[in-house]
Design a protein around this motif. Structure first.
Motif, PDB file in Angstrom:
ATOM      1  N   PRO A 166       4.324  17.517  -0.265  1.00 23.98           N
ATOM      2  CA  PRO A 166       4.436  16.281  -1.043  1.00 23.98           C
ATOM      3  C   PRO A 166       5.815  15.628  -0.940  1.00 23.98           C
ATOM      4  N   PHE A 167       6.857  16.458  -0.909  1.00 24.43           N
ATOM      5  CA  PHE A 167       8.219  15.925  -0.816  1.00 24.43           C
ATOM      6  C   PHE A 167       8.425  15.174   0.495  1.00 24.43           C
ATOM      7  N   LEU A 168       7.990  15.762   1.597  1.00 23.07           N
ATOM      8  CA  LEU A 168       8.160  15.115   2.892  1.00 23.07           C
ATOM      9  C   LEU A 168       7.246  13.901   3.040  1.00 23.07           C
ATOM     10  N   SER A 169       6.074  13.957   2.432  1.00 24.92           N
ATOM     11  CA  SER A 169       5.184  12.785   2.447  1.00 24.92           C
ATOM     12  C   SER A 169       5.846  11.601   1.756  1.00 24.92           C
ATOM     13  N   LEU A 170       6.510  11.873   0.632  1.00 28.14           N
ATOM     14  CA  LEU A 170       7.231  10.824  -0.077  1.00 28.14           C
ATOM     15  C   LEU A 170       8.343  10.245   0.796  1.00 28.14           C
ATOM     16  N   CYS A 171       9.078  11.099   1.469  1.00 25.55           N
ATOM     17  CA  CYS A 171      10.168  10.643   2.343  1.00 25.55           C
ATOM     18  C   CYS A 171       9.631   9.852   3.529  1.00 25.55           C
ATOM     19  N   ASN A 172       8.480  10.252   4.054  1.00 24.32           N
ATOM     20  CA  ASN A 172       7.855   9.499   5.145  1.00 24.32           C
ATOM     21  C   ASN A 172       7.428   8.109   4.688  1.00 24.32           C
ATOM     22  N   LEU A 173       6.951   7.998   3.452  1.00 24.47           N
ATOM     23  CA  LEU A 173       6.583   6.691   2.911  1.00 24.47           C
ATOM     24  C   LEU A 173       7.802   5.790   2.794  1.00 24.47           C
ATOM     25  N   LEU A 174       8.938   6.379   2.465  1.00 19.63           N
ATOM     26  CA  LEU A 174      10.175   5.613   2.399  1.00 19.63           C
ATOM     27  C   LEU A 174      10.536   5.052   3.772  1.00 19.63           C
ATOM     28  N   ILE A 175      10.354   5.851   4.817  1.00 17.41           N
ATOM     29  CA  ILE A 175      10.611   5.379   6.185  1.00 17.41           C
ATOM     30  C   ILE A 175       9.730   4.177   6.512  1.00 17.41           C
ATOM     31  N   GLN A 176       8.465   4.259   6.145  1.00 16.63           N
ATOM     32  CA  GLN A 176       7.528   3.182   6.460  1.00 16.63           C
ATOM     33  C   GLN A 176       7.912   1.878   5.764  1.00 16.63           C
ATOM     34  N   SER A 233       0.831  -1.203   0.000  1.00 13.41           N
ATOM     35  CA  SER A 233       0.000   0.000   0.000  1.00 13.41           C
ATOM     36  C   SER A 233       0.864   1.250   0.000  1.00 13.41           C
ATOM     37  N   GLU A 234       1.957   1.227   0.758  1.00 13.57           N
ATOM     38  CA  GLU A 234       2.850   2.377   0.828  1.00 13.57           C
ATOM     39  C   GLU A 234       3.579   2.595  -0.490  1.00 13.57           C
ATOM     40  N   MET A 235       3.925   1.517  -1.185  1.00 19.87           N
ATOM     41  CA  MET A 235       4.541   1.655  -2.505  1.00 19.87           C
ATOM     42  C   MET A 235       3.584   2.329  -3.470  1.00 19.87           C
ATOM     43  N   ARG A 236       2.341   1.908  -3.411  1.00 18.03           N
ATOM     44  CA  ARG A 236       1.344   2.513  -4.302  1.00 18.03           C
ATOM     45  C   ARG A 236       1.072   3.963  -3.922  1.00 18.03           C
ATOM     46  N   SER A 237       1.112   4.244  -2.620  1.00 13.66           N
ATOM     47  CA  SER A 237       0.962   5.631  -2.174  1.00 13.66           C
ATOM     48  C   SER A 237       2.139   6.478  -2.659  1.00 13.66           C
ATOM     49  N   ALA A 238       3.331   5.882  -2.641  1.00 14.69           N
ATOM     50  CA  ALA A 238       4.519   6.588  -3.128  1.00 14.69           C
ATOM     51  C   ALA A 238       4.391   6.886  -4.614  1.00 14.69           C
ATOM     52  N   ILE A 239       3.874   5.928  -5.372  1.00 14.50           N
ATOM     53  CA  ILE A 239       3.672   6.133  -6.807  1.00 14.50           C
ATOM     54  C   ILE A 239       2.660   7.251  -7.048  1.00 14.50           C
ATOM     55  N   GLU A 240       1.590   7.248  -6.256  1.00 16.05           N
ATOM     56  CA  GLU A 240       0.584   8.305  -6.377  1.00 16.05           C
ATOM     57  C   GLU A 240       1.184   9.672  -6.034  1.00 16.05           C
ATOM     58  N   GLN A 241       1.991   9.713  -4.963  1.00 14.80           N
ATOM     59  CA  GLN A 241       2.628  10.965  -4.556  1.00 14.80           C
ATOM     60  C   GLN A 241       3.601  11.444  -5.625  1.00 14.80           C
ATOM     61  N   ILE A 276      13.518  14.977   7.949  1.00 14.41           N
ATOM     62  CA  ILE A 276      12.114  15.340   7.746  1.00 14.41           C
ATOM     63  C   ILE A 276      11.652  16.287   8.849  1.00 14.41           C
ATOM     64  N   GLN A 277      11.969  15.940  10.091  1.00 19.04           N
ATOM     65  CA  GLN A 277      11.559  16.764  11.228  1.00 19.04           C
ATOM     66  C   GLN A 277      12.125  18.181  11.136  1.00 19.04           C
ATOM     67  N   ARG A 278      13.380  18.302  10.708  1.00 22.15           N
ATOM     68  CA  ARG A 278      14.017  19.620  10.608  1.00 22.15           C
ATOM     69  C   ARG A 278      13.305  20.492   9.573  1.00 22.15           C
ATOM     70  N   LEU A 279      12.980  19.915   8.435  1.00 19.21           N
ATOM     71  CA  LEU A 279      12.280  20.675   7.391  1.00 19.21           C
ATOM     72  C   LEU A 279      10.851  21.010   7.818  1.00 19.21           C
ATOM     73  N   GLU A 280      10.193  20.064   8.480  1.00 20.79           N
ATOM     74  CA  GLU A 280       8.826  20.312   8.951  1.00 20.79           C
ATOM     75  C   GLU A 280       8.788  21.461   9.952  1.00 20.79           C
ATOM     76  N   LYS A 281       9.753  21.485  10.863  1.00 19.52           N
ATOM     77  CA  LYS A 281       9.807  22.536  11.883  1.00 19.52           C
ATOM     78  C   LYS A 281      10.011  23.906  11.245  1.00 19.52           C
ATOM     79  N   SER A 304      18.990   9.956  -0.139  1.00 20.15           N
ATOM     80  CA  SER A 304      18.313   8.736   0.320  1.00 20.15           C
ATOM     81  C   SER A 304      17.339   8.229  -0.726  1.00 20.15           C
ATOM     82  N   LEU A 305      16.641   9.149  -1.381  1.00 18.95           N
ATOM     83  CA  LEU A 305      15.754   8.759  -2.482  1.00 18.95           C
ATOM     84  C   LEU A 305      16.562   8.187  -3.634  1.00 18.95           C
ATOM     85  N   ASP A 306      17.735   8.760  -3.871  1.00 21.32           N
ATOM     86  CA  ASP A 306      18.611   8.261  -4.934  1.00 21.32           C
ATOM     87  C   ASP A 306      19.086   6.843  -4.619  1.00 21.32           C
ATOM     88  N   PHE A 307      19.369   6.577  -3.341  1.00 18.13           N
ATOM     89  CA  PHE A 307      19.735   5.216  -2.913  1.00 18.13           C
ATOM     90  C   PHE A 307      18.584   4.251  -3.197  1.00 18.13           C
TER      91      PHE A 307
END
Length: 234
Positions: A56-66, A12-20, A86-91, A131-134
């Motif tokens: 959207p960028f941070l949502s994608l990174c959060n999906l990677l964590i999951q 489900s998270e992979m599909r969410s990542a594709i949607e994002q 993620i936390q630093r950018l969100e703050k 990390s996304l590149d990895f």
């Protein structure tokens, strides 16, 4: 039963990542079309007008964590790094959401030496992109040869994307993690949904690869524009 629930969540998270990623690519194309509509716009000008909407960028990174969570504790170092960035950018975004709704606006705020001193949002953007590149490299290796050992695929992906920028402490931590990885069959089983066969999984992975490439390329262009592309871990 637990393994099946985890596999369903990852799928489900992979599909969410594709949607994002699809939404991010649509936004990127709209920006390019708008920037290039006047004609005679070169690559540097397009990079200067590039946007990275932060949510959207941070949502994608959060999906990677999951997804990393479901693989197991072997990716704990990468997972913690992603989470902190993620936390630093969100703050920073939450300090003034209307102004900092785009990552590029944050980079402009920290431009120059300020971006490289201490734990900055500019550094967080760099490491999240890497990390996304990895992740992209790992998916590409699996697609190319799913029969290779998981350790080899992860090690080659790490060497290509993260190792050139890591200090010896981070590199040592990854060497330990490599010894604890699941085998390739276990890894692909976790990624695969109940309604998927191997061909369907490969199709989904290829879709994710094709959507990740332009996002990462744009981010890397932005990194170069702001002098962040050669930033290394201390």
């Amino acid at each position: 039963m637990k393994r099946r629930r985890e596999a369903e969540m990852v799928a489900s998270e992979m599909r969410s990542a594709i949607e994002q990623l699809s939404q991010m690519e649509a936004h990127r194309r709209t920006t390019l079309d708008t920037s290039g509509s006047a004609g005679g716009v070169d690559c540097d000008q397009l990079t200067a007008t590039a946007q990275v909407p932060i949510k959207p960028f941070l949502s994608l990174c959060n999906l990677l964590i999951q997804v990393l969570d479901k693989i197991g504790p072997t990716m704990a170092v990468l997972r913690l790094d992603i989470h902190q960035n993620i936390q630093r950018l969100e703050k920073f975004h939450d300090s003034d959401p209307s102004t900092y709704r785009d990552v590029v606006e944050i980079l402009k705020k920290e431009v120059g030496d300020k971006a490289k001193q201490g734990p900055t949002c500019s550094k967080s953007f760099v490491w999240l992109t890497r990390s996304l590149d990895f992740t992209l490299a790992l998916l590409e290796f699996i697609m190319k040869d799913s029969g290779r050992p998981m350790q080899q695929a992860v090690e080659e992906s790490y060497n290509r994307t993260l190792k050139p920028w890591h200090g010896w402490i981070s590199s040592a931590a990854y060497k330990v993690a490599l010894k604890l990885l699941p085998d390739m069959q276990t890894f692909t089983s976790v990624l695969k949904a109940n309604d998927q066969d191997c061909d369907m999984l490969k199709e989904e992975m290829q879709t994710m690869i094709s959507l990740l490439i332009p996002v990462i390329q744009q981010n890397q262009d932005i990194m170069r524009t702001y002098g962040l592309d050669t930033l290394k871990a201390t």
